[in-house]
Design a protein around this motif. Structure first.
Motif, PDB file in Angstrom:
ATOM      1  N   ASP A   1      -9.909 -12.892  32.673  1.00  0.00           N
ATOM      2  CA  ASP A   1     -10.493 -12.904  34.025  1.00  0.00           C
ATOM      3  C   ASP A   1      -9.810 -11.872  34.922  1.00  0.00           C
ATOM      4  O   ASP A   1     -10.465 -11.188  35.709  1.00  0.00           O
ATOM      5  N   ILE A   2      -8.474 -11.791  34.779  1.00  0.00           N
ATOM      6  CA  ILE A   2      -7.718 -10.867  35.636  1.00  0.00           C
ATOM      7  C   ILE A   2      -8.088  -9.417  35.321  1.00  0.00           C
ATOM      8  O   ILE A   2      -8.326  -8.614  36.235  1.00  0.00           O
ATOM      9  N   VAL A   3      -8.175  -9.096  34.031  1.00  0.00           N
ATOM     10  CA  VAL A   3      -8.555  -7.724  33.642  1.00  0.00           C
ATOM     11  C   VAL A   3      -9.941  -7.389  34.208  1.00  0.00           C
ATOM     12  O   VAL A   3     -10.145  -6.328  34.806  1.00  0.00           O
ATOM     13  N   ASN A   4     -10.885  -8.331  34.039  1.00  0.00           N
ATOM     14  CA  ASN A   4     -12.252  -8.094  34.537  1.00  0.00           C
ATOM     15  C   ASN A   4     -12.279  -7.943  36.054  1.00  0.00           C
ATOM     16  O   ASN A   4     -12.948  -7.060  36.584  1.00  0.00           O
ATOM     17  N   ALA A   5     -11.537  -8.812  36.736  1.00  0.00           N
ATOM     18  CA  ALA A   5     -11.527  -8.774  38.205  1.00  0.00           C
ATOM     19  C   ALA A   5     -10.909  -7.474  38.709  1.00  0.00           C
ATOM     20  O   ALA A   5     -11.408  -6.868  39.666  1.00  0.00           O
ATOM     21  N   ARG A   6      -9.823  -7.018  38.044  1.00  0.00           N
ATOM     22  CA  ARG A   6      -9.191  -5.749  38.453  1.00  0.00           C
ATOM     23  C   ARG A   6     -10.136  -4.572  38.246  1.00  0.00           C
ATOM     24  O   ARG A   6     -10.217  -3.672  39.074  1.00  0.00           O
ATOM     25  N   THR A   7     -10.864  -4.592  37.114  1.00  0.00           N
ATOM     26  CA  THR A   7     -11.814  -3.513  36.830  1.00  0.00           C
ATOM     27  C   THR A   7     -12.905  -3.471  37.896  1.00  0.00           C
ATOM     28  O   THR A   7     -13.207  -2.412  38.457  1.00  0.00           O
ATOM     29  N   THR A   8     -13.479  -4.641  38.176  1.00  0.00           N
ATOM     30  CA  THR A   8     -14.543  -4.708  39.183  1.00  0.00           C
ATOM     31  C   THR A   8     -14.022  -4.279  40.550  1.00  0.00           C
ATOM     32  O   THR A   8     -14.676  -3.508  41.266  1.00  0.00           O
ATOM     33  N   ALA A   9     -12.818  -4.761  40.903  1.00  0.00           N
ATOM     34  CA  ALA A   9     -12.238  -4.414  42.209  1.00  0.00           C
ATOM     35  C   ALA A   9     -12.021  -2.898  42.303  1.00  0.00           C
ATOM     36  O   ALA A   9     -12.281  -2.292  43.349  1.00  0.00           O
ATOM     37  N   GLY A  10     -11.595  -2.267  41.200  1.00  0.00           N
ATOM     38  CA  GLY A  10     -11.391  -0.819  41.171  1.00  0.00           C
ATOM     39  C   GLY A  10     -12.703  -0.075  41.352  1.00  0.00           C
ATOM     40  O   GLY A  10     -12.778   0.886  42.132  1.00  0.00           O
ATOM     41  N   ASP A  11     -13.741  -0.561  40.667  1.00  0.00           N
ATOM     42  CA  ASP A  11     -15.071   0.063  40.791  1.00  0.00           C
ATOM     43  C   ASP A  11     -15.549   0.014  42.234  1.00  0.00           C
ATOM     44  O   ASP A  11     -16.069   0.999  42.766  1.00  0.00           O
ATOM     45  N   VAL A  12     -15.380  -1.151  42.857  1.00  0.00           N
ATOM     46  CA  VAL A  12     -15.892  -1.313  44.219  1.00  0.00           C
ATOM     47  C   VAL A  12     -15.065  -0.504  45.218  1.00  0.00           C
ATOM     48  O   VAL A  12     -15.594   0.012  46.199  1.00  0.00           O
ATOM     49  N   ARG A  13     -13.746  -0.365  44.931  1.00  0.00           N
ATOM     50  CA  ARG A  13     -12.923   0.492  45.807  1.00  0.00           C
ATOM     51  C   ARG A  13     -13.446   1.936  45.780  1.00  0.00           C
ATOM     52  O   ARG A  13     -13.461   2.616  46.801  1.00  0.00           O
TER      53      ARG A  13
END
Ligand SMILES: [Zn+2]
Length: 230
Positions: free
Chosen positions: A34-46
């Motif tokens: 979950d953490i890996v996925n959330a970090r990836t998504t957060a990076g994309d949105v940044r």
């Protein structure tokens, strides 16, 4: 002693912490994903936020250039009118883009907060797992200490009864579900719980005190005491 040793072995593989540790490890692995996925998504949105900021800036710059030309008042009335027209349309475009930017920024903040929350959850879970593991280790150490103590008492007894009886005991133990010797109590074999008949009782009564007496039914060694009912 052998019953206790069996119980210790059973307790070792059935510690209450073991399923809890297993569950916590599974939970931790799922959380890591979950953490890996959330970090990836957060990076994309940044990156979306940065792109959105750029889009807004482009429109602002163009509006500023138009405004400067308009303020300078150079060009024909038609040109100035066209500039004014474009400025109005740029203002609408800027407003739309700023709304988009705001929406993406809110999404980005929510995702960053989610990452922070997941990290905190992970830390809490890792601490819980560490506590469970240290409880398990303490329980295992207690069991090992008791096993050593009982084992050494057992070794003393085995040394005292002679190889032949020890061998017989082990043979019966292997074929009788771990219980090789049982108390003869109130005329009943403590192993199979059957009551002895009078013939067997009188045979046992006349047996020498150091004779190894066995149950006719289950073949276990019977231990005679004052309560045997002989
Ligand atoms: Zn028996």
């Amino acid at each position: 002693m052998d019953t206790r040793l069996d119980q210790i072995a059973h307790a070792r593989s059935h510690l209450p912490q073991l399923p809890a540790i297993e569950a916590a490890r599974r939970e931790l692995a799922a959380l890591d994903t979950d953490i890996v996925n959330a970090r990836t998504t957060a990076g994309d949105v940044r990156r979306e936020v940065a792109k959105s900021e750029q889009d807004v800036q482009l429109v602002r710059d163009r509006a500023a250039r138009n405004q400067a030309r308009l303020d300078a008042g150079q060009g024909s009335a038609k040109d100035l009118q066209a500039l004014q027209h474009e400025l109005a349309s740029l203002a609408r475009r800027q407003s739309e883009l700023e709304d988009l930017e705001l929406e993406v920024m809110e999404r980005s903040e929510a995702l960053d907060a989610k990452v922070v929350q997941l990290d905190a959850d992970r830390e809490e879970l890792a601490a819980r797992l560490a506590t469970l593991e240290s409880e398990r280790d303490a329980a295992l150490a207690d069991l090992a200490a008791e096993e050593t103590k009982v084992g050494s008492g057992r070794a003393d007894i085995v040394a005292g009864i002679g190889a032949e009886l020890a061998e017989l005991y082990e043979k019966i133990r292997a074929s009788s579900g771990g219980l090789a010797a049982a108390e003869l109590k109130h005329r009943r074999c403590g192993g199979c719980r059957l009551e002895l008949n009078n013939v067997d009782l009188s045979r046992i009564r006349s047996a020498a005190p150091d004779e190894v007496v066995r149950c006719e039914e289950c073949r276990r060694i019977m231990i005679r005491t004052a309560e045997s009912g002989l």
